[in-house]
Structure formats: structure tokens, C-alpha cells
Design an enzyme around this catalytic site. Structure first.
Site, PDB file in Angstrom:
ATOM      1  N   LYS A  76       0.027   3.696   0.159  1.00 18.55           N
ATOM      2  CA  LYS A  76      -0.475   5.544   0.406  1.00 18.55           C
ATOM      3  C   LYS A  76      -0.066   6.925  -0.760  1.00 18.55           C
ATOM      4  O   LYS A  76      -0.662   6.826  -1.746  1.00 18.55           O
ATOM      5  CB  LYS A  76      -0.296   5.356   2.037  1.00 18.55           C
ATOM      6  CG  LYS A  76      -0.388   4.181   2.274  1.00 18.55           C
ATOM      7  CD  LYS A  76       0.077   4.445   4.024  1.00 18.55           C
ATOM      8  CE  LYS A  76      -0.018   2.887   4.635  1.00 18.55           C
ATOM      9  NZ  LYS A  76       0.173   3.566   6.462  1.00 18.55           N
ATOM     10  N   SER A  86       3.221  -2.085  10.647  1.00 23.10           N
ATOM     11  CA  SER A  86       4.748  -2.263  10.701  1.00 23.10           C
ATOM     12  C   SER A  86       5.752  -4.200  10.160  1.00 23.10           C
ATOM     13  O   SER A  86       6.517  -4.111  10.696  1.00 23.10           O
ATOM     14  CB  SER A  86       5.404  -2.502  12.034  1.00 23.10           C
ATOM     15  OG  SER A  86       4.618  -0.907  12.758  1.00 23.10           O
ATOM     16  N   GLY A 133       3.025   1.777  10.633  1.00 28.14           N
ATOM     17  CA  GLY A 133       3.975   3.083  10.733  1.00 28.14           C
ATOM     18  C   GLY A 133       4.315   3.436  12.538  1.00 28.14           C
ATOM     19  O   GLY A 133       5.239   4.573  12.449  1.00 28.14           O
ATOM     20  N   HIS A 154      -9.666   1.832   5.047  1.00 22.14           N
ATOM     21  CA  HIS A 154      -8.252   1.718   5.897  1.00 22.14           C
ATOM     22  C   HIS A 154      -8.546   3.091   6.941  1.00 22.14           C
ATOM     23  O   HIS A 154      -9.192   3.626   7.074  1.00 22.14           O
ATOM     24  CB  HIS A 154      -7.088   2.068   5.100  1.00 22.14           C
ATOM     25  CG  HIS A 154      -5.006   1.836   5.391  1.00 22.14           C
ATOM     26  ND1 HIS A 154      -5.385   3.340   6.287  1.00 22.14           N
ATOM     27  CD2 HIS A 154      -4.229   0.923   5.271  1.00 22.14           C
ATOM     28  CE1 HIS A 154      -4.018   2.347   6.849  1.00 22.14           C
ATOM     29  NE2 HIS A 154      -3.771   1.897   5.530  1.00 22.14           N
ATOM     30  N   ASN A 183       1.014  -1.005   0.120  1.00 27.39           N
ATOM     31  CA  ASN A 183      -0.038  -0.328  -0.048  1.00 27.39           C
ATOM     32  C   ASN A 183       0.776   1.157  -0.076  1.00 27.39           C
ATOM     33  O   ASN A 183       1.637   1.360   1.158  1.00 27.39           O
ATOM     34  CB  ASN A 183      -0.839  -0.119   1.291  1.00 27.39           C
ATOM     35  CG  ASN A 183      -1.779   1.426   1.523  1.00 27.39           C
ATOM     36  OD1 ASN A 183      -1.783   1.983   0.369  1.00 27.39           O
ATOM     37  ND2 ASN A 183      -2.232   1.261   2.575  1.00 27.39           N
ATOM     38  N   GLU A 211      -5.665  -4.870  11.016  1.00 26.48           N
ATOM     39  CA  GLU A 211      -4.835  -3.314  11.169  1.00 26.48           C
ATOM     40  C   GLU A 211      -4.646  -3.452  12.388  1.00 26.48           C
ATOM     41  O   GLU A 211      -5.645  -2.531  12.790  1.00 26.48           O
ATOM     42  CB  GLU A 211      -4.309  -3.214  10.208  1.00 26.48           C
ATOM     43  CG  GLU A 211      -4.323  -3.144   8.833  1.00 26.48           C
ATOM     44  CD  GLU A 211      -3.191  -2.522   7.817  1.00 26.48           C
ATOM     45  OE1 GLU A 211      -2.412  -2.960   6.879  1.00 26.48           O
ATOM     46  OE2 GLU A 211      -3.987  -1.151   7.590  1.00 26.48           O
TER      47      GLU A 211
END
Ligand code: PGA
Length: 253
Positions: A12, A210, A170, A93, A10, A164
Site C-alpha cells: 500500500k 487480516s 486492516g 482493490h 501489498n 477481500e
């Protein structure tokens, strides 16, 4: 596991045409790991160009508008991304939920429109750290899914779930394999209940948050983990391919 592990990058809000060389490198290397299904979701602006580079990997979008064409300045709907070469779309998301106030009802409408346009869907879910610390993670995630899951047309083989935990995205923190296995098991239970065991078995449940080359193998060998949704580490072909290798090794265990 229903199918090959599914590793999805992804990107982003990252990537200009300079990133096409990474897409090309991912695509060429992915041909060596046929036991793994590899895909990337670049920003809208690169879908067509990445699609043209992609011989092996799947290309998708990170969102879509639920409606038909019309007066919605700045929006892009499911048939438009399909026309650009997308085969799937990531929906729900946590960054869309947080930055754009997306509700489960809106996400459900987006899923229905994406399926109608012939796309596959990756539906994301996940709890905040506060919710996890309160012991409510499982109930929260299952409620998100119940509200967003499509009424069953034939979406089993076109539906993927991505768990997630928001606190792992992140941040360099990942959930423990035990926590992941417990959550994925609960999600599988909901899918069995909703669609029946046979259809449910076709739905892969990805983990995201992560995932890196050095933790991919352990995460991907965890029960009920059918792949990974990868943000930061998908921006470099080297890191992303390290995760693909981890998935391929986990398959062999
Ligand atoms: P991350 O993002 O790998 O950078 O944590 C995952 C995601 O948001 O899909």
C-alpha cells in the site's frame, strides 16, 4: 489447486528505501520455500529498486492507468510499470474503489491494458459488512467480477482473483473458513462458466483481509484458497515469512 500457493504482499502507501532490507530478507528466505510462490507489490517509487533485489520473489504494482502514454499528470500506465520491473499489477482493490471512485468498467479497462503490456493481473473483489449482513455478499461479488473480468484472450494463467471482504481489511477480523470456502466456490463457479473448467482451473483465488502468521495455515488449508493477499503483515519480513511458512505447511496437509 492449479499451482503453488501464491502469497502476495501489498505494501500500500508504505515504504521508502529503508524498506529495501525487508524486501531483501523476504527474497533470501523465500528461496527456502520453493513450494510457495512469493511476491510483493511495493509503491511505484520502489518497484525498480525491489526488482533489483529480487532473485526469487515476484515484484508488482498496486495499480495502473488504463491508457497509453500521454497528458495524464501524475498517472503511470501498464507499460511503464512493466519497464520498471513489475511482472504483475493488483487492480480493483477496495481502497482504490473507495478513495478514487473506481468503477468495474474502469477496472476492466485497466485489466485489458495490463494484459496487453504482458503483465499478470490480481483482480480484487469483496463486499462491505452491510452487504454481507443483508445476505447479498455472493451476488455482489459475482456482479463485480462479471463486470470487470477480461474478455478471454489467454488470460487464465495470467489472472488471479483476490477475494477481500472489506470489513476484514486492516481490522483484525477475518471471514470464517466456511464463509471463505463458500465465496471461493461461487467465484470458481463463475470462472468455470466464463472461461470453461480447464482454463478456470489455472486461475488461483486468493483470500485477503487480516491474514497473519497465526491464522495463515488455517485459511490457506481452506478449500479453493490458492493463496493470500497480505497488507499490514507484509510490511515486516518476519511476519510475512510466517505466512509463507503457513502456506508451505498447508500445502503438506
Ligand atoms: P490487510 O490488507 O492484510 O492489512 O488486512 C489486505 C489487503 O488490503 O490487501
Amino acid at each position: 489447486m492449479a499451482e503453488r500457493p501464491y502469497i502476495v504482499g501489498n505494501w500500500k502507501m508504505n515504504g521508502t528505501r529503508a524498506m529495501l532490507s525487508e524486501a531483501r530478507a523476504i527474497d533470501r528466505a523465500a528461496q527456502r520455500y520453493m513450494k510457495v510462490e512469493v511476491a510483493v507489490a511495493p509503491p511505484y517509487t520502489l518497484i525498480h529498486a525491489v526488482h533489483k533485489e529480487a532473485e526469487q520473489i515476484g515484484v508488482g504494482a498496486q495499480d495502473c492507468h488504463p491508457g497509453a502514454e500521454g497528458a495524464h499528470t501524475g498517472d503511470i500506465n501498464a507499460s511503464m510499470i512493466a519497464d520498471a520491473g513489475a511482472k504483475f499489477v493488483i487492480l480493483g482493490h477496495s481502497e482504490r474503489r473507495q478513495d478514487h471512485g473506481e468503477t468495474d468498467e474502469l477496472i476492466n479497462a485497466k485489466i485489458e491494458s495490463a494484459l496487453d503490456a504482458g503483465l499478470r493481473v490480481i483482480l480484487c473483489c469483496g463486499e462491505t459488512l452491510e452487504t454481507r449482513d443483508a445476505g447479498e455478499a455472493e451476488a455482489f461479488v459475482l456482479a463485480q467480477l462479471k463486470a470487470a473480468l477480461p474478455a478471454f484472450q489467454d488470460p487464465a494463467e495470467r489472472l488471479t482473483i483476490a477475494y477481500e471482504p472489506i470489513w476484514a481489511i486492516g481490522t483484525g477480523r477475518t471471514a470464517t473458513p466456511d464463509d471463505i470456502a463458500a465465496m471461493h466456490g461461487a467465484i470458481r463457479g463463475l470462472l468455470d462458466e466464463t472461461y470453461g473448467a480447464e482454463a478456470s482451473a489455472q486461475v488461483r483465488i486468493l483470500y485477503g483481509g487480516s491474514v497473519k502468521p497465526d491464522n495463515a495455515r488455517e485459511i490457506l488449508a481452506t478449500p479453493e484458497v490458492g493463496g493470500a493477499l497480505v497488507g499490514g503483515a507484509s510490511l515486516s519480513a518476519e511476519n510475512f515469512l510466517g505466512i509463507v511458512v503457513g502456506a508451505s505447511e498447508a500445502e503438506e496437509v
